[in-house]
Design a protein around this motif. Structure first.
Motif, PDB file in Angstrom:
ATOM      1  N   LEU A 183       8.249  -1.751  -5.994  1.00 47.90           N
ATOM      2  CA  LEU A 183       7.262  -2.807  -6.255  1.00 47.90           C
ATOM      3  C   LEU A 183       7.945  -4.062  -6.798  1.00 47.90           C
ATOM      4  O   LEU A 183       7.727  -4.478  -7.950  1.00 47.90           O
ATOM      5  CB  LEU A 183       6.221  -2.304  -7.267  1.00 47.90           C
ATOM      6  CG  LEU A 183       5.438  -1.054  -6.857  1.00 47.90           C
ATOM      7  CD1 LEU A 183       4.678  -0.484  -8.044  1.00 47.90           C
ATOM      8  CD2 LEU A 183       4.474  -1.388  -5.723  1.00 47.90           C
ATOM      9  N   ALA A 284      -5.264  -7.111  -0.188  1.00 40.16           N
ATOM     10  CA  ALA A 284      -4.006  -7.653   0.340  1.00 40.16           C
ATOM     11  C   ALA A 284      -4.245  -8.160   1.757  1.00 40.16           C
ATOM     12  O   ALA A 284      -3.820  -7.541   2.733  1.00 40.16           O
ATOM     13  CB  ALA A 284      -2.923  -6.577   0.308  1.00 40.16           C
ATOM     14  N   LEU A 295       1.837   1.647   3.727  1.00 48.06           N
ATOM     15  CA  LEU A 295       1.674   1.685   2.274  1.00 48.06           C
ATOM     16  C   LEU A 295       0.744   2.819   1.858  1.00 48.06           C
ATOM     17  O   LEU A 295       1.017   3.527   0.874  1.00 48.06           O
ATOM     18  CB  LEU A 295       1.124   0.349   1.768  1.00 48.06           C
ATOM     19  CG  LEU A 295       2.062  -0.850   1.868  1.00 48.06           C
ATOM     20  CD1 LEU A 295       1.373  -2.103   1.358  1.00 48.06           C
ATOM     21  CD2 LEU A 295       3.346  -0.598   1.086  1.00 48.06           C
ATOM     22  N   TYR A 328      -0.527  -3.478  -4.865  1.00 52.21           N
ATOM     23  CA  TYR A 328      -0.139  -4.320  -3.725  1.00 52.21           C
ATOM     24  C   TYR A 328      -1.095  -5.491  -3.536  1.00 52.21           C
ATOM     25  O   TYR A 328      -1.111  -6.124  -2.479  1.00 52.21           O
ATOM     26  CB  TYR A 328      -0.050  -3.483  -2.452  1.00 52.21           C
ATOM     27  CG  TYR A 328       1.202  -2.642  -2.422  1.00 52.21           C
ATOM     28  CD1 TYR A 328       2.423  -3.190  -2.048  1.00 52.21           C
ATOM     29  CD2 TYR A 328       1.166  -1.310  -2.803  1.00 52.21           C
ATOM     30  CE1 TYR A 328       3.582  -2.431  -2.035  1.00 52.21           C
ATOM     31  CE2 TYR A 328       2.323  -0.537  -2.800  1.00 52.21           C
ATOM     32  CZ  TYR A 328       3.526  -1.105  -2.413  1.00 52.21           C
ATOM     33  OH  TYR A 328       4.677  -0.342  -2.423  1.00 52.21           O
ATOM     34  N   ALA A 332       0.518 -10.055  -6.859  1.00 53.30           N
ATOM     35  CA  ALA A 332       0.760  -8.778  -7.538  1.00 53.30           C
ATOM     36  C   ALA A 332       0.468  -8.918  -9.031  1.00 53.30           C
ATOM     37  O   ALA A 332       0.662  -9.985  -9.615  1.00 53.30           O
ATOM     38  CB  ALA A 332       2.211  -8.355  -7.329  1.00 53.30           C
TER      39      ALA A 332
END
Length: 393
Positions: A183, A284, A295, A328, A332
């Motif tokens: 991340l 996202a 993901l 995500y 962020a």
């Protein structure tokens, strides 16, 4: 205090058998310790359901209910973990051996078939060259075919046995996958001010919630902070003020430029009617569909599970879906606020939450009375709120 009073009422009856269902959920640290002490003194038979590892370490034996079967382990939770780890090492070794044996049997069967084909071709040429009568030649051919078929049957049976051994070995290996993440977008530089709060207070019933001069809290860089205090001290209220859901009546609060994400105990951030994939699209929007699917696979959502509405997910799946969307999100988050995140989670889900938080590179404040969880996520600072005089959440 309801759990404590309920337990006291049961103990006064002097039962021979005491049944408890998740007794430490929603208890603060002091109440948990009081419960531990009472159970240590209880002389009868105790059967409890719990995911509290400190409590489970006080038990004499562990019964694990898994996939419809129950298995008993002697000793406390630590002994159970050691036994499971040892069994898993043996199961993985057995699976690898079974895979090798299956490959060997398949290779031997293929080699036997190739040898039989070569022998059959050679025999046919020899019969033709020898000028044998057709009836004799036919019998020789049938005998060769039957011999090859019997050999093939033997090898096929060995392959089937090897497959059965591999299937059994794979079933013995647990699929308690952990979440493995990277991340980089959540990274916060060490010197950056994430939050600066001075003298924070809020009025309830004509009185201020926090005693003295209120709450001072300054967060710089990717600090990991545990917020402690008795139930009613105002931990959830403080998190809501930091998140902007409540406005302080007194004091100043300055947030850094990064996003703040608040995970309440209810895990209610997602749209219940949308699928996991649709929720991630909302959080996202610039990610490609392929990237979103990848993901979600990292968060252990496989096949059509990503198409299910959030409303039908299990507690562990809801947690993973929420983490996927929050971690995500665009932009962020640089500060996470977590309010009793392990309540009502099974031990596998707690381990997955620990994995995700250890991959997170920003700052977070977590309210939790689970010391094993706090140790696992690398808490660097602890802040304890005194119990407030007025009623609070």
């Amino acid at each position: 205090e309801v759990v404590t009073l309920g337990l006291a009422a049961q103990l006064l009856r002097r039962p021979d058998v005491l049944l408890l269902d998740e007794p430490t959920n929603n208890l603060d640290s002091v109440a948990r310790q009081r419960l531990y002490d009472e159970l240590d003194r209880y002389p009868g038979t105790l059967l409890l359901i719990s995911h509290d590892r400190a409590l489970l370490d006080r038990m004499d034996s562990i019964a694990e209910l898994r996939d419809g079967d129950i298995q008993f382990y002697g000793g406390n939770f630590t002994a159970y973990q050691d036994a499971v780890a040892e069994a898993q090492r043996a199961a993985v070794d057995e699976m690898r051996n079974a895979e090798s044996q299956l490959k060997l049997q398949k290779r031997q069967m293929q080699q036997a078939r190739e040898r039989a084909a070569r022998r059959s071709g050679t025999a046919a040429r020899n019969v033709k060259d020898a000028g044998l009568p057709k009836i004799v030649a036919g019998k020789l051919k049938r005998d060769a075919q039957e011999s090859a078929a019997r050999a093939d049957e033997v090898h096929a049976r060995r392959v089937d046995d090897a497959k059965a051994r591999l299937d059994a070995a794979e079933r013995a290996v647990r699929d308690d996958d952990v979440i493995a993440l990277d991340l980089p977008n959540t990274e916060v530089p060490a010197g950056r001010t994430v939050l600066a709060a001075t003298g924070l207070n809020i009025r309830r019933g004509g009185r201020t919630l926090f005693a003295d001069n209120g709450i001072d809290l300054h967060i710089r860089g990717p600090e990991r902070i545990a917020l402690a205090g008795r139930n009613g001290a105002g931990k959830s209220t403080l998190l809501k003020m930091i998140n902007g859901d409540l406005q302080p009546d007194i004091g100043t609060l300055t947030r850094g430029g990064g996003r703040i994400a608040y995970l309440s105990q209810r895990l209610d951030l997602l749209d219940e009617q949308r699928s996991v994939l649709e929720n991630l699209m909302a959080w996202a929007p610039t990610l490609s569909i392929t990237r979103r699917r990848h993901l979600l696979a990292q968060f252990l959502f496989q096949d059509n599970r990503i198409e299910l509405p959030v409303s039908v997910l299990s507690g562990g799946e809801r947690l993973r879906a929420t983490l996927a969307c929050v971690l995500y999100a665009e932009p962020a988050p640089h500060l996470l606020l977590l309010d009793e995140p392990t309540n009502n989670l099974d031990l596998v889900s707690v381990a997955q939450l620990e994995s995700a938080l250890n991959a997170y590179r920003g700052a977070f404040i977590v309210v939790s009375h689970d010391e094993r969880f706090l140790d696992a996520i690398g808490i660097e600072r602890r802040m304890t709120l005194p119990r407030c005089a007025s009623e609070c959440s």
